[in-house]
Design an enzyme around this catalytic site. Structure first.
Site, PDB file in Angstrom:
ATOM      1  N   GLY A 113      51.034  49.165  49.155  1.00  0.00           N
ATOM      2  CA  GLY A 113      50.051  48.151  48.796  1.00  0.00           C
ATOM      3  C   GLY A 113      50.593  46.763  49.107  1.00  0.00           C
ATOM      4  CG  LEU A 139      50.928  42.837  41.863  1.00  0.00           C
ATOM      5  CD1 LEU A 139      50.839  41.764  40.784  1.00  0.00           C
ATOM      6  CD2 LEU A 139      51.088  44.218  41.219  1.00  0.00           C
ATOM      7  CB  ALA A 140      52.001  42.684  47.580  1.00  0.00           C
ATOM      8  NE  ARG A 187      43.507  51.500  52.514  1.00  0.00           N
ATOM      9  CZ  ARG A 187      42.342  51.418  51.900  1.00  0.00           C
ATOM     10  NH1 ARG A 187      41.493  52.445  51.967  1.00  0.00           N
ATOM     11  NH2 ARG A 187      42.007  50.339  51.211  1.00  0.00           N
ATOM     12  CE  LYS A 206      53.417  36.469  30.290  1.00  0.00           C
ATOM     13  NZ  LYS A 206      53.395  35.421  31.327  1.00  0.00           N
ATOM     14  CD  GLU A 231      42.954  37.352  30.447  1.00  0.00           C
ATOM     15  OE1 GLU A 231      43.434  37.351  31.587  1.00  0.00           O
ATOM     16  OE2 GLU A 231      42.306  38.298  29.980  1.00  0.00           O
ATOM     17  CG  ASP A 273      42.494  44.936  31.549  1.00  0.00           C
ATOM     18  OD1 ASP A 273      43.029  45.491  32.528  1.00  0.00           O
ATOM     19  OD2 ASP A 273      42.407  43.695  31.444  1.00  0.00           O
ATOM     20  CG  HIS A 276      49.240  43.181  28.683  1.00  0.00           C
ATOM     21  ND1 HIS A 276      50.267  43.660  29.466  1.00  0.00           N
ATOM     22  CD2 HIS A 276      48.288  42.771  29.548  1.00  0.00           C
ATOM     23  CE1 HIS A 276      49.938  43.557  30.739  1.00  0.00           C
ATOM     24  NE2 HIS A 276      48.750  43.017  30.816  1.00  0.00           N
ATOM     25  CE  LYS A 293      39.410  40.109  31.697  1.00  0.00           C
ATOM     26  NZ  LYS A 293      40.507  39.254  32.171  1.00  0.00           N
TER      27      LYS A 293
END
Length: 484
Positions: free
Chosen positions: A17, A22-23, A51, A182, A216, A235, A240, A331
Site C-alpha cells: 500500500g 497513509l504512506a 498495484r 504519542k 475531532e 472506529d 484508541h 466528529k
C-alpha cells in the site's frame, strides 16, 4: 537540551500500500525525519509495493511531492531529501496473484532486519502473509505491521489472528495504534510510575473520576463508505479510547517490558463491567450553518450510524472500585482535542469559606493539539481582600519545555516504526488484547441493534448531544470544556 538519537540496525522495510494515503501522509514523511536525524542507517532500504504501474523513479517523484506537501520544516533540506529518496525502490505487485513477487524477493537483502508494513485492507492480510512465505521472502525473524481496523467484531478479529498465526508467531506481529506512539501517552506511564507524587494517589481513595475525550472537528471526509459501516464505537472506542483507558487504569508492571505492560492492559479490559444502556449515549452530527449533516456526508439519508459516543464505565478491581471512567469521542465537534483528565476528590475537611469547596486538583494530559500536561492546583488569588482562592495550572507544554526536542514528539508513526525495527512490542497491541476489547464492545453494539437505537442529533460544531451532558449531570459532575 539536546536529544540523544540512537540509530537502529540496518533494515529493509516493505510498505504494502506504498502509494496510499497513509504512506504518503505519515509513513514516508516520518521515515524521512528519522533518516534526517541520523536514526535510520544510510544503507537501509524502503520498498513501496502496490498495484499502481510505477517504476522506481516515478515512485520517488511521488514521495518527493508527498514530503513537500505533508512534511514539516525538514522538507527544505533538499540535499538530505535526495539522499533519502535514493533509499527507495518500488515494485508493482498483485496481492492476490503472482505478479511482482519474484522482483520483490530480488530486492530483499540477507542478514538485515526485514519488516513488512500491511498498509492495506484487512481482507488482504492473509494473502500477503501467505505469499511472503510461499516466495521465501519472510523468515522467522521478520516482522509485520498491521493497521486497524483489526476486525469489526470478535469473530472477525479471531479469524484475522488465526490467519496471521498460520505464518507468523505473535512475537513477529505488530498491531499498530498510532495513539500509543504519542509522546504524551508514553509520558503518562513515566509520570505515573516514575514519580512518588502520583502513584500513591492513583486509586479510588483519591480520584473522583477520570474523563477521556477525543474530539475531532472534521467529518467523515472521504471515508464515508467505510465509516458508515463502522461508526464511532468500532472506529474509535474499541481501539484508541480503550488503549488510553488501559494505560490510565493499569497496575504497575513488574518491569517495563512488552509482555508485562500488555499483561496489565489485558487485565483492565477483562475487569471492565458491561455498560448499562442508560450509561451510554450515541450521537450523529446534523447540519449546522455551512456544515453538512452526517447523512449528507455519507450519502445515506437513512443512516443510523453514530458519529459520537459518550459512556460511563467501571473497572471492577480494588484500585478503581467506585471511580467511574467517562469516555467520549465525536466528529464535527467544536474543537479538535484529545485529553485525559484525572479529577481528584475534594478535601475531607474544608478550612476555607466561600466558594473554595468547588476547587479541585485536576491532572490534564493533552494528546493533541499542543501535547503536554498541566496540573490544576488551588492558590490564593494575589492581592488584598482576604483569602480568595483560584485555580492555576502548572503547565508543561512540550514545545515550550523541551524546545527543539519537541520536534521529535510531533509524529507517532515514525517512533512506532523504529520500535518495530528494534523489535520492541511494548506500544503495540497483542492478539488476546484485541480480542478482549471486542468481547467487551460487541454486546454494546448488539444491544443498539436489538433496541433499534437511533442516535441523538447534535449540531455540527457543538460539544455533542445534550444527553451526553446529562450523563455527567446525573452524577453531579460535568464534562471539561472541549478546547483546541
Amino acid at each position: 537540551m539536546v536529544s540523544r538519537v540512537i540509530p537502529v540496525d540496518d533494515f529493509d522495510l516493505v510498505i504494502f500500500g506504498g502509494t496510499g494515503d497513509l504512506a504518503r501522509r505519515k509513513i514516508l514523511p516520518g521515515l524521512f525525519r528519522r533518516f534526517r536525524s541520523g536514526q535510520m542507517p544510510a544503507d537501509s532500504r524502503i520498498i513501496g509495493a502496490a498495484r499502481s504501474e510505477l517504476d522506481t523513479s516515478g515512485y520517488r517523484a511521488m514521495i518527493r511531492e508527498a514530503i513537500v506537501e505533508f512534511g514539516g520544516d525538514e522538507k527544505s533540506d533538499t540535499d538530505t531529501l535526495d539522499q533519502f529518496l535514493n533509499a527507495l525502490d518500488y515494485v508493482a505487485i498483485d496481492a492476490k496473484g503472482e505478479g511482482g513477487w519474484s522482483e520483490l524477493k530480488s530486492l530483499i537483502r540477507d542478514k538485515v532486519i526485514k519488516a513488512f508494513y500491511f498498509s492495506v485492507a484487512p481482507s488482504l492480510f492473509g494473502d500477503l502473509a501467505e505469499r511472503l512465505h510461499a516466495h521465501e521472502i519472510a523468515d522467522t525473524d521478520s516482522r509485520i505491521v498491521v493497521e486497524k481496523p483489526f476486525g469489526r467484531d470478535l469473530a472477525s478479529a479471531q479469524a484475522l489472528n488465526a490467519t496471521l498465526a498460520e505464518h507468523f508467531d505473535e512475537r513477529q506481529i505488530y498491531r499498530i495504534d498510532h495513539y500509543l506512539g504519542k509522546e504524551t501517552v508514553q509520558n503518562l506511564m513515566a509520570v505515573r510510575f516514575g514519580n512518588v507524587l502520583f502513584e500513591p494517589l492513583w486509586n479510588s481513595h483519591y480520584v473522583d473520576h477520570i474523563q477521556i475525550t477525543v474530539a475531532e472537528t472534521v467529518g467523515v471526509g472521504g471515508r464515508g463508505g467505510y465509516y458508515d459501516k463502522s461508526g464511532a464505537m468500532r472506529d474509535m472506542v474499541q481501539n484508541h479510547l480503550m488503549q488510553l483507558l488501559c494505560l490510565i487504569a493499569m497496575e504497575p508492571p513488574s518491569v517495563f517490558g512488552a509482555n508485562e505492560v500488555r499483561d496489565e492492559k489485558l487485565k483492565v479490559i477483562r475487569a471492565l463491567q458491561p455498560v448499562e444502556a442508560h450509561h451510554i449515549v450515541r450521537g450523529q452530527y446534523d447540519a449546522s450553518d455551512d456544515a453538512a449533516s452526517y447523512r449528507a456526508d455519507v450519502e445515506n439519508p437513512r443512516s443510523f450510524t453514530e458519529s459520537f459516543v459518550a459512556m460511563k464505565c467501571h473497572v471492577s478491581n480494588w484500585r478503581w472500585s467506585d471511580t467511574p471512567f467517562y469516555l467520549r469521542t465525536g466528529k464535527k465537534m467544536k474543537a479538535r482535542t484529545s485529553e485525559i483528565a484525572v479529577v481528584f476528590k475534594d478535601l475531607g475537611h474544608k478550612m476555607f469559606e466561600g466558594d473554595s469547596a468547588r476547587h479541585r486538583n485536576i491532572l490534564a494530559i493533552r494528546l493533541q493539539p499542543n501535547e503536554g500536561m498541566d496540573l490544576q492546583v488551588t492558590i490564593k488569588e494575589p492581592g488584598p481582600g482576604g483569602m480568595r482562592l483560584i485555580d492555576v495550572p502548572l503547565d508543561m507544554t512540550f514545545a515550550d519545555a523541551l524546545g527543539d526536542d519537541a520536534e521529535d514528539a510531533t509524529d507517532a508513526y515514525e517512533r512506532l516504526i523504529m520500535d518495530v525495527i528494534r523489535g520492541n512490542q511494548t506500544l503495540f497491541m497483542r492478539g488476546d488484547e484485541v480480542e478482549a476489547a471486542w468481547a467487551w464492545t460487541d454486546p454494546i453494539i448488539e444491544g443498539w441493534e436489538a433496541r433499534n437505537d437511533v442516535p441523538k442529533l447534535y449540531d455540527a460544531g457543538s460539544a455533542g448531544p445534550d444527553d451526553a451532558m446529562m450523563l455527567m449531570h446525573r452524577d453531579g459532575r460535568r464534562w471539561r470544556d472541549i478546547k483546541g
